[in-house]
Write a protein that holds these residues in place. Structure first.
Motif, PDB file in Angstrom:
ATOM      1  N   LYS A 118      -8.931  26.566  12.741  1.00 29.20           N
ATOM      2  CA  LYS A 118      -8.156  26.707  11.500  1.00 29.20           C
ATOM      3  C   LYS A 118      -7.524  25.389  11.050  1.00 29.20           C
ATOM      4  O   LYS A 118      -6.681  25.355  10.150  1.00 29.20           O
ATOM      5  CB  LYS A 118      -7.079  27.774  11.684  1.00 29.20           C
ATOM      6  CG  LYS A 118      -7.667  29.178  11.781  1.00 29.20           C
ATOM      7  CD  LYS A 118      -6.592  30.200  11.878  1.00 29.20           C
ATOM      8  CE  LYS A 118      -6.615  31.130  10.692  1.00 29.20           C
ATOM      9  NZ  LYS A 118      -5.533  32.134  10.786  1.00 29.20           N
ATOM     10  N   ALA A 119      -7.926  24.288  11.671  1.00 31.23           N
ATOM     11  CA  ALA A 119      -7.390  22.979  11.275  1.00 31.23           C
ATOM     12  C   ALA A 119      -7.869  22.599   9.876  1.00 31.23           C
ATOM     13  O   ALA A 119      -8.916  23.061   9.410  1.00 31.23           O
ATOM     14  CB  ALA A 119      -7.829  21.925  12.284  1.00 31.23           C
ATOM     15  N   ALA A 120      -7.105  21.719   9.258  1.00 29.91           N
ATOM     16  CA  ALA A 120      -7.518  21.140   7.973  1.00 29.91           C
ATOM     17  C   ALA A 120      -8.382  19.903   8.199  1.00 29.91           C
ATOM     18  O   ALA A 120      -9.143  19.501   7.314  1.00 29.91           O
ATOM     19  CB  ALA A 120      -6.288  20.764   7.161  1.00 29.91           C
ATOM     20  N   ALA A 121      -8.240  19.312   9.393  1.00 29.51           N
ATOM     21  CA  ALA A 121      -9.057  18.139   9.741  1.00 29.51           C
ATOM     22  C   ALA A 121      -9.234  18.116  11.249  1.00 29.51           C
ATOM     23  O   ALA A 121      -8.332  18.521  12.003  1.00 29.51           O
ATOM     24  CB  ALA A 121      -8.378  16.849   9.294  1.00 29.51           C
ATOM     25  N   VAL A 122     -10.384  17.657  11.683  1.00 27.10           N
ATOM     26  CA  VAL A 122     -10.626  17.394  13.106  1.00 27.10           C
ATOM     27  C   VAL A 122     -10.999  15.921  13.228  1.00 27.10           C
ATOM     28  O   VAL A 122     -11.898  15.439  12.518  1.00 27.10           O
ATOM     29  CB  VAL A 122     -11.742  18.289  13.676  1.00 27.10           C
ATOM     30  CG1 VAL A 122     -12.055  17.904  15.127  1.00 27.10           C
ATOM     31  CG2 VAL A 122     -11.343  19.757  13.594  1.00 27.10           C
ATOM     32  N   ALA A 143      -6.424  17.899  16.172  1.00 28.36           N
ATOM     33  CA  ALA A 143      -6.481  18.923  15.123  1.00 28.36           C
ATOM     34  C   ALA A 143      -5.268  18.717  14.218  1.00 28.36           C
ATOM     35  O   ALA A 143      -4.138  18.645  14.700  1.00 28.36           O
ATOM     36  CB  ALA A 143      -6.443  20.320  15.736  1.00 28.36           C
ATOM     37  N   VAL A 144      -5.519  18.619  12.924  1.00 24.95           N
ATOM     38  CA  VAL A 144      -4.443  18.403  11.952  1.00 24.95           C
ATOM     39  C   VAL A 144      -4.384  19.607  11.025  1.00 24.95           C
ATOM     40  O   VAL A 144      -5.433  20.082  10.563  1.00 24.95           O
ATOM     41  CB  VAL A 144      -4.695  17.128  11.119  1.00 24.95           C
ATOM     42  CG1 VAL A 144      -3.544  16.877  10.147  1.00 24.95           C
ATOM     43  CG2 VAL A 144      -4.913  15.917  12.020  1.00 24.95           C
ATOM     44  N   GLY A 145      -3.185  20.087  10.752  1.00 22.84           N
ATOM     45  CA  GLY A 145      -3.076  21.203   9.804  1.00 22.84           C
ATOM     46  C   GLY A 145      -1.634  21.569   9.547  1.00 22.84           C
ATOM     47  O   GLY A 145      -0.720  20.975  10.110  1.00 22.84           O
ATOM     48  N   ARG A 146      -1.444  22.549   8.682  1.00 16.44           N
ATOM     49  CA  ARG A 146      -0.101  23.067   8.384  1.00 16.44           C
ATOM     50  C   ARG A 146       0.224  24.208   9.345  1.00 16.44           C
ATOM     51  O   ARG A 146      -0.659  25.003   9.695  1.00 16.44           O
ATOM     52  CB  ARG A 146      -0.037  23.587   6.953  1.00 16.44           C
ATOM     53  CG  ARG A 146      -0.255  22.535   5.891  1.00 16.44           C
ATOM     54  CD  ARG A 146       0.942  21.641   5.718  1.00 16.44           C
ATOM     55  NE  ARG A 146       0.784  20.769   4.552  1.00 16.44           N
ATOM     56  CZ  ARG A 146       1.527  19.700   4.327  1.00 16.44           C
ATOM     57  NH1 ARG A 146       2.480  19.343   5.177  1.00 16.44           N
ATOM     58  NH2 ARG A 146       1.334  18.964   3.255  1.00 16.44           N
ATOM     59  N   THR A 168      -2.756  27.080   9.499  1.00 19.07           N
ATOM     60  CA  THR A 168      -2.947  28.025   8.387  1.00 19.07           C
ATOM     61  C   THR A 168      -4.389  28.200   7.934  1.00 19.07           C
ATOM     62  O   THR A 168      -4.711  29.197   7.285  1.00 19.07           O
ATOM     63  CB  THR A 168      -2.147  27.553   7.152  1.00 19.07           C
ATOM     64  OG1 THR A 168      -2.608  26.242   6.791  1.00 19.07           O
ATOM     65  CG2 THR A 168      -0.649  27.537   7.426  1.00 19.07           C
ATOM     66  N   GLY A 169      -5.239  27.206   8.195  1.00 20.83           N
ATOM     67  CA  GLY A 169      -6.603  27.278   7.654  1.00 20.83           C
ATOM     68  C   GLY A 169      -6.707  26.682   6.261  1.00 20.83           C
ATOM     69  O   GLY A 169      -7.765  26.761   5.624  1.00 20.83           O
ATOM     70  N   GLU A 170      -5.593  26.075   5.789  1.00 21.75           N
ATOM     71  CA  GLU A 170      -5.624  25.393   4.475  1.00 21.75           C
ATOM     72  C   GLU A 170      -6.431  24.097   4.540  1.00 21.75           C
ATOM     73  O   GLU A 170      -6.553  23.500   5.603  1.00 21.75           O
ATOM     74  CB  GLU A 170      -4.208  24.974   4.082  1.00 21.75           C
ATOM     75  CG  GLU A 170      -3.283  26.067   3.634  1.00 21.75           C
ATOM     76  CD  GLU A 170      -1.848  25.541   3.541  1.00 21.75           C
ATOM     77  OE1 GLU A 170      -1.481  25.006   2.482  1.00 21.75           O
ATOM     78  OE2 GLU A 170      -1.109  25.669   4.532  1.00 21.75           O
ATOM     79  N   THR A 171      -6.853  23.632   3.363  1.00 24.56           N
ATOM     80  CA  THR A 171      -7.428  22.292   3.262  1.00 24.56           C
ATOM     81  C   THR A 171      -6.290  21.282   3.109  1.00 24.56           C
ATOM     82  O   THR A 171      -5.132  21.665   2.903  1.00 24.56           O
ATOM     83  CB  THR A 171      -8.358  22.171   2.035  1.00 24.56           C
ATOM     84  OG1 THR A 171      -7.593  22.489   0.868  1.00 24.56           O
ATOM     85  CG2 THR A 171      -9.545  23.104   2.148  1.00 24.56           C
ATOM     86  N   ARG A 196     -11.696  20.009   6.353  1.00 24.24           N
ATOM     87  CA  ARG A 196     -12.137  21.350   5.968  1.00 24.24           C
ATOM     88  C   ARG A 196     -12.716  21.288   4.556  1.00 24.24           C
ATOM     89  O   ARG A 196     -12.106  20.685   3.667  1.00 24.24           O
ATOM     90  CB  ARG A 196     -10.950  22.318   6.027  1.00 24.24           C
ATOM     91  CG  ARG A 196     -11.256  23.714   5.532  1.00 24.24           C
ATOM     92  CD  ARG A 196     -10.081  24.627   5.723  1.00 24.24           C
ATOM     93  NE  ARG A 196      -9.796  24.796   7.147  1.00 24.24           N
ATOM     94  CZ  ARG A 196     -10.484  25.595   7.977  1.00 24.24           C
ATOM     95  NH1 ARG A 196     -11.497  26.326   7.518  1.00 24.24           N
ATOM     96  NH2 ARG A 196     -10.175  25.672   9.249  1.00 24.24           N
ATOM     97  N   GLY A 197     -13.870  21.874   4.384  1.00 25.14           N
ATOM     98  CA  GLY A 197     -14.534  21.793   3.080  1.00 25.14           C
ATOM     99  C   GLY A 197     -15.680  20.787   3.092  1.00 25.14           C
ATOM    100  O   GLY A 197     -16.584  20.871   2.266  1.00 25.14           O
TER     101      GLY A 197
END
Ligand SMILES: Cc1cc2nc3c(=O)[nH]c(=O)nc-3n(C[C@H](O)[C@H](O)[C@H](O)COP(=O)(O)O)c2cc1C
Length: 197
Positions: free
Chosen positions: A82-86, A160-163, A25-28, A60-61
């Motif tokens: 678009k990951a929240a964390a790498v 890659a971690v994300g929603r 999603t690109g969310e944090t 991210r951020g």
């Protein structure tokens, strides 16, 4: 779960529910969630309990987040940006004996690190995240960027971690593959009392 992932024997559903989606999603994300994933990894088994895995990550951020995205190869960067964390996964090459004896190679380091990554990805799934491992990385850039000496650590992979986002949000060329993949039957991988190569 799709029909492709119907287990033949009873298991906790999380094993088949975990998957490596690319549409994120690109969310944090809060750091507390990724710390739970590292905590799960922490309790993985390893040969002689050496725990040779090491992780370096950016959320991210963070000021350095784009640098971590740039540690991935072109094909992975195209969706994993678009990951929240790498997370970068490394494995220590040699023991560090406290008694002054000579260091010895840790021959199981990749296996051990893989065990820790499995714990990480399952914990991620339990928290409702996708955690997608990637071998498509740029080890030289990672070594230079993070100051990782070749004689000390192997660079194993990234995660890659994300929603999960809808499939349509992926670049077109990834959409067809964006589904839960099947598995070989156990009859092809586990043999009672012998082995069929
Ligand atoms: C060590 C390793 C390296 C991988 N490298 C990549 C990669 O570079 N890019 C990618 O998109 N997926 C990569 N994957 C994900 C696999 O393709 C995926 O785990 C496999 O197809 C099984 O699908 P599942 O994880 O959805 O169950 C990798 C997985 C592992 C364990």
């Amino acid at each position: 779960m799709t029909d492709e992932r119907k287990p033949d024997h009873p298991i906790d559903p999380i094993f088949a529910e975990r998957w490596s989606a690319r549409s994120l999603t690109g969310e944090t994300m809060p750091e507390s969630d990724i710390l739970s994933m590292f905590e799960a990894a922490r309790w993985a088994h390893s040969a002689a309990n050496r725990q040779p895995w090491r992780f370096s990550y950016a959320l991210r951020g963070d000021a350095g987040f784009e640098r971590y995205v740039d540690f991935l190869d072109d094909g992975n960067r195209e969706w994993a940006h678009k990951a929240a964390a790498v997370v970068i996964v490394m494995a220590r090459r040699q023991t560090r004996p406290a008694d002054g004896t000579a260091p010895r190679p840790i021959g199981t380091r990749a296996f051990d690190a893989g065990c820790a990554v499995q714990s990480f990805t399952l914990q991620a799934a339990m928290l409702g995240y996708i955690a997608h491992p990637m071998a498509g990385i740029l080890p030289d850039r990672i070594r230079a960027g993070l100051g990782v000496a070749e004689e000390d650590y192997d660079i194993e992979a990234a995660i890659a971690v994300g929603r999960l986002a809808p499939r349509d949000e992926l670049p077109e060329r990834f959409r067809e593959r964006e589904k839960k993949s099947p598995r070989l039957p156990i009859s092809e991988t586990a043999f009672r009392g012998g082995f069929k190569g």
